[in-house]
Design an enzyme around this catalytic site. Structure first.
Site, PDB file in Angstrom:
ATOM      1  N   ARG A  51       0.834  -1.213   0.000  1.00 23.15           N
ATOM      2  CA  ARG A  51       0.000   0.000   0.000  1.00 23.15           C
ATOM      3  C   ARG A  51       0.863   1.255   0.000  1.00 23.15           C
ATOM      4  O   ARG A  51       0.459   2.306  -0.492  1.00 23.15           O
ATOM      5  CB  ARG A  51      -0.994  -0.008   1.169  1.00 23.15           C
ATOM      6  CG  ARG A  51      -1.914   1.184   1.155  1.00 23.15           C
ATOM      7  CD  ARG A  51      -3.275   1.008   1.848  1.00 23.15           C
ATOM      8  NE  ARG A  51      -3.302   0.071   2.944  1.00 23.15           N
ATOM      9  CZ  ARG A  51      -2.770   0.287   4.153  1.00 23.15           C
ATOM     10  NH1 ARG A  51      -2.172   1.425   4.411  1.00 23.15           N
ATOM     11  NH2 ARG A  51      -2.863  -0.634   5.092  1.00 23.15           N
ATOM     12  N   TYR A 103     -13.628  17.557 -15.962  1.00 24.25           N
ATOM     13  CA  TYR A 103     -14.063  16.168 -16.144  1.00 24.25           C
ATOM     14  C   TYR A 103     -15.204  15.839 -15.157  1.00 24.25           C
ATOM     15  O   TYR A 103     -15.128  16.203 -13.977  1.00 24.25           O
ATOM     16  CB  TYR A 103     -12.849  15.254 -15.907  1.00 24.25           C
ATOM     17  CG  TYR A 103     -13.134  13.800 -16.053  1.00 24.25           C
ATOM     18  CD1 TYR A 103     -13.425  13.247 -17.294  1.00 24.25           C
ATOM     19  CD2 TYR A 103     -13.110  12.964 -14.945  1.00 24.25           C
ATOM     20  CE1 TYR A 103     -13.691  11.902 -17.428  1.00 24.25           C
ATOM     21  CE2 TYR A 103     -13.368  11.615 -15.076  1.00 24.25           C
ATOM     22  CZ  TYR A 103     -13.660  11.086 -16.315  1.00 24.25           C
ATOM     23  OH  TYR A 103     -13.923   9.758 -16.443  1.00 24.25           O
ATOM     24  N   ASP A 175      -5.295  18.964 -14.948  1.00 22.62           N
ATOM     25  CA  ASP A 175      -5.603  17.609 -15.411  1.00 22.62           C
ATOM     26  C   ASP A 175      -5.169  17.543 -16.867  1.00 22.62           C
ATOM     27  O   ASP A 175      -5.786  18.160 -17.742  1.00 22.62           O
ATOM     28  CB  ASP A 175      -7.108  17.349 -15.252  1.00 22.62           C
ATOM     29  CG  ASP A 175      -7.478  15.906 -15.600  1.00 22.62           C
ATOM     30  OD1 ASP A 175      -6.769  15.275 -16.409  1.00 22.62           O
ATOM     31  OD2 ASP A 175      -8.511  15.427 -15.084  1.00 22.62           O
ATOM     32  N   LYS A 200      -5.967   6.268 -19.918  1.00 21.01           N
ATOM     33  CA  LYS A 200      -6.263   6.731 -21.274  1.00 21.01           C
ATOM     34  C   LYS A 200      -5.047   6.559 -22.178  1.00 21.01           C
ATOM     35  O   LYS A 200      -4.641   5.449 -22.439  1.00 21.01           O
ATOM     36  CB  LYS A 200      -6.768   8.173 -21.214  1.00 21.01           C
ATOM     37  CG  LYS A 200      -7.828   8.417 -20.121  1.00 21.01           C
ATOM     38  CD  LYS A 200      -9.152   7.734 -20.407  1.00 21.01           C
ATOM     39  CE  LYS A 200     -10.131   7.751 -19.237  1.00 21.01           C
ATOM     40  NZ  LYS A 200     -10.446   9.042 -18.685  1.00 21.01           N
TER      41      LYS A 200
HETATM   42  C1  LIG Z   1     -10.866   9.484 -17.479  1.00 22.15           C
HETATM   43  C2  LIG Z   1     -10.487  10.782 -16.926  1.00 22.15           C
HETATM   44  C3  LIG Z   1     -10.281  10.945 -15.542  1.00 22.15           C
HETATM   45  C4  LIG Z   1     -10.506   9.836 -14.551  1.00 22.15           C
HETATM   46  O1  LIG Z   1      -9.672   8.766 -14.737  1.00 22.15           O
HETATM   47  P1  LIG Z   1     -10.051   7.257 -14.331  1.00 22.15           P
HETATM   48  O2  LIG Z   1      -8.780   6.558 -14.593  1.00 22.15           O
HETATM   49  O3  LIG Z   1     -11.194   6.839 -15.172  1.00 22.15           O
HETATM   50  O4  LIG Z   1     -10.427   7.287 -12.875  1.00 22.15           O
HETATM   51  C5  LIG Z   1      -9.904  12.199 -15.089  1.00 22.15           C
HETATM   52  N1  LIG Z   1      -9.749  13.235 -15.935  1.00 22.15           N
HETATM   53  C6  LIG Z   1      -9.946  13.126 -17.252  1.00 22.15           C
HETATM   54  C7  LIG Z   1      -9.757  14.317 -18.133  1.00 22.15           C
HETATM   55  C8  LIG Z   1     -10.322  11.899 -17.801  1.00 22.15           C
HETATM   56  O5  LIG Z   1     -10.541  11.802 -19.116  1.00 22.15           O
END
Ligand SMILES: *Cc1c(COP(=O)(O)O)cnc(C)c1O
Length: 386
Positions: A51, A103, A175, A200
């Site tokens: 962890r 998001y 982000d 992603k």
């Molecule tokens: C998908 C996404 C997230 C969240 O990510 P997860 O891995 O699905 O928890 C946060 N910000 C953006 C811009 C995203 O496209």
């Protein structure tokens, strides 16, 4: 985890040569997976319990830090875990100034979870210059940005806002999921934290979830490592291993995806069934110059508005051959999303209207397929709308 800065190879080399495999004397080329939950006390690498750290976390963290050209990186179980880690550093009564197009899950966390702990949020259009004044007036504890935004690909001037925030030492979170450090470097513009959902583009194969926070600041790094273990936000060693494999082809995948997206954005703009196309590096994007100045390329997300009603738009999405209608983005396979009924379904009508999300809007995540196949697929379904 500090990467070795004594040499400075190019990006494609960096993501492939991650250094340590933590498997000395075996000659292994790929690192093993270390599923061990615990480690014998006093081992030379300082591992104790997964962890709070694991060889697979450290390998991925060192690649992400070298990709971002920064000192520190912390990995999490998902992008949302990374968001949670950052938000957990705030306290009751603190105000976060947020870009109004964040998001959806970030919005949900602030409005439905952290609001219970009296964390305050204010939602602003950060593309407007008067939002800068509010930094002085409201004295926020944090500024939270995203650029390009989802799904309308609005561009926020990151450098300008970071410069303003620096006057009051306000930390800025960006982000960067849609761009990755290959296309845009928030830390270079002065952001405190660069957040990425590695689910992603970074992993790129739609088979693992992950998140990461990169920073140049040791105090923030300590807070992120603390959140990783204290809140139980750590990823699984196996997911880190998959993402470590996926990231090796990130530059290769992204360049094909961007090439496809740029060509498709221009081709779609000429189709009579398409009302408009939004793509950061298309010359009719409202912030084309700003996009060009802060991104290396326009990325691989395209948003279009069809000349179609909800039912036609839905069947357009459903009937494509190579675009699966699904949430998420950034994988090698092309996806299509209908924000009004999928990613943004929970928003009320007024908010959707304010954000410009209506029934005719679709978001495309362009993959690595052959351009001619993607173009023909889209053209064929677009002609059904005429
Ligand atoms: C998908 C996404 C997230 C969240 O990510 P997860 O891995 O699905 O928890 C946060 N910000 C953006 C811009 C995203 O496209």
């Amino acid at each position: 985890m500090q990467p070795d800065m004594s040499f400075n190879p190019g990006i494609s080399t960096k993501v492939i040569h991650h250094g340590k495999t933590y498997a000395d004397n075996t000659g292994t080329v790929m690192p093993p997976i270390f599923p061990s939950s615990t480690f014998s006390h006093g081992n030379p690498e300082g591992f104790d319990y997964t962890r709070s750290g694991n060889p697979n976390f450290r390998i991925l963290e060192s690649i992400l830090a070298s990709l971002e050209e920064c000192k520190y990186s912390t990995v999490f179980a998902s992008g949302v875990s990374a968001i949670t880690a950052i938000a957990s550093s705030l306290k009751s009564g603190d105000l976060v100034l947020c870009e109004e197009n964040l998001y959806g899950c970030t919005v949900r966390l602030f409005e439905q979870v952290f609001s219970k702990f009296r964390l305050q949020t204010k939602w602003l259009d950060f593309s407007r210059t008067d939002s800068l004044k509010l930094i002085d007036e409201l004295k926020p504890s944090m500024i939270w940005l995203e650029s390009p935004t989802n799904p309308l690909l609005k561009i926020i001037d990151l450098k300008k806002i970071c410069n303003k925030a620096k006057e009051s030492q306000t930390p800025v979170v960006v982000d960067n999921t849609f761009s990755t450090a290959i296309l845009q470097r928030p830390l270079d513009f002065g952001a405190t934290l660069s957040l990425t959902s590695t689910t992603k583009y970074i992993n790129g194969h739609s088979d693992a979830l992950g998140g990461a926070v990169c920073t140049q600041d040791l105090e923030w790094e300590d807070q992120m490592k603390f959140a990783q273990k204290a809140l139980g936000l750590q990823p699984s060693p196996f997911d880190c291993w998959l993402i470590t494999r996926g990231i090796k082809t990130l530059p290769l995948r992204l360049s094909k995806q961007v090439e496809n997206a740029f060509a498709l954005a221009n081709a779609l703009g000429a189709h009579p069934s398409v009302e408009w196309v939004r793509y950061p590096f298309k010359s009719d994007h409202p912030q084309y110059e700003l996009a060009k100045s802060q991104m290396k390329s326009g990325g691989a997300i395209i948003t279009i508005r069809l000349k179609a009603d909800q039912k036609q738009t839905y069947s357009f999405c459903k009937n494509l051959r190579y675009f699966t209608m699904a949430e998420s983005l950034g994988g090698v396979e092309s996806l299509i999303c209908h924000p009004a009924t999928m990613t943004h379904a929970s928003l009320n009508i007024e908010t959707k209207k304010k954000l410009g999300i209506d029934e005719s809007l679709v978001r495309l995540s362009i993959g690595c397929e052959d351009f001619s196949d993607l173009k023909e697929d889209l053209n064929q379904q677009l002609s059904q709308l005429m």
